[in-house]
Motif scaffolding. Structure first.
Motif, PDB file in Angstrom:
ATOM      1  N   ASP A 183      41.224  63.512  35.952  1.00  0.00           N
ATOM      2  CA  ASP A 183      40.835  64.898  35.671  1.00  0.00           C
ATOM      3  C   ASP A 183      39.530  65.000  34.888  1.00  0.00           C
ATOM      4  O   ASP A 183      39.156  66.071  34.447  1.00  0.00           O
ATOM      5  CB  ASP A 183      41.955  65.618  34.919  1.00  0.00           C
ATOM      6  CG  ASP A 183      42.259  64.982  33.572  1.00  0.00           C
ATOM      7  OD1 ASP A 183      41.927  63.797  33.388  1.00  0.00           O
ATOM      8  OD2 ASP A 183      42.825  65.677  32.705  1.00  0.00           O
ATOM      9  N   GLU A 240      35.563  65.023  34.834  1.00  0.00           N
ATOM     10  CA  GLU A 240      34.443  65.241  35.745  1.00  0.00           C
ATOM     11  C   GLU A 240      33.363  64.198  35.490  1.00  0.00           C
ATOM     12  O   GLU A 240      33.064  63.860  34.346  1.00  0.00           O
ATOM     13  CB  GLU A 240      33.871  66.642  35.525  1.00  0.00           C
ATOM     14  CG  GLU A 240      32.796  67.015  36.504  1.00  0.00           C
ATOM     15  CD  GLU A 240      32.289  68.434  36.279  1.00  0.00           C
ATOM     16  OE1 GLU A 240      31.120  68.671  36.588  1.00  0.00           O
ATOM     17  OE2 GLU A 240      33.069  69.276  35.799  1.00  0.00           O
ATOM     18  N   GLU A 241      32.784  63.728  36.564  1.00  0.00           N
ATOM     19  CA  GLU A 241      31.714  62.748  36.458  1.00  0.00           C
ATOM     20  C   GLU A 241      30.527  63.389  35.741  1.00  0.00           C
ATOM     21  O   GLU A 241      30.116  64.497  36.089  1.00  0.00           O
ATOM     22  CB  GLU A 241      31.308  62.306  37.864  1.00  0.00           C
ATOM     23  CG  GLU A 241      30.385  61.142  37.873  1.00  0.00           C
ATOM     24  CD  GLU A 241      30.158  60.642  39.281  1.00  0.00           C
ATOM     25  OE1 GLU A 241      29.027  60.214  39.536  1.00  0.00           O
ATOM     26  OE2 GLU A 241      31.078  60.687  40.122  1.00  0.00           O
ATOM     27  N   SER A 242      29.976  62.698  34.749  1.00  0.00           N
ATOM     28  CA  SER A 242      28.897  63.303  33.969  1.00  0.00           C
ATOM     29  C   SER A 242      27.516  62.952  34.495  1.00  0.00           C
ATOM     30  O   SER A 242      26.555  63.625  34.183  1.00  0.00           O
ATOM     31  CB  SER A 242      29.014  62.896  32.498  1.00  0.00           C
ATOM     32  OG  SER A 242      28.917  61.496  32.376  1.00  0.00           O
TER      33      SER A 242
END
Length: 101
Positions: free
Chosen positions: A49, A51-53
């Motif tokens: 859960d 999010e890719e930064s």
């Protein structure tokens, strides 16, 4: 989780050009396996859960700095701390490339 064997430690030591006693091999086997066990805990973390930064594969932003041509360090200053030099002024090193894996 995979564990390292004495043979793995011997290979690491050989690649590192280290000579280890049987006692040191046993100690390093134990220590390396503790490190692997500790690091493997990362695989247990649920990140589904999060999010890719950043994603550098599609990076289209500005490069950190421009490539500017500038004067190089003078050869004598660059070689100042070299222990040994060849006839041509290059730094002599031991052979570091071999056919071994």
């Amino acid at each position: 989780m995979s564990t390292l064997t004495i043979e793995d430690i011997k290979k690491i030591a050989k690649l590192s050009k280290l000579e280890l006693s049987d006692r040191e091999l046993m100690v390093f086997e134990s220590e390396f396996n503790e490190i692997v066990k500790y690091i493997s805990q990362i695989n247990e973390v649920d990140v589904s859960d999060i999010e890719e930064s950043h994603n550098l594969s599609n990076f289209k932003g500005k490069v950190l700095q421009e490539d500017n041509i500038r004067e190089s360090l003078p050869k004598e200053k660059a070689l100042l701390n070299a222990k040994t030099r060849s006839k041509n002024g290059y730094i002599k090193t031991s052979k570091i490339v071999s056919k071994e894996e």
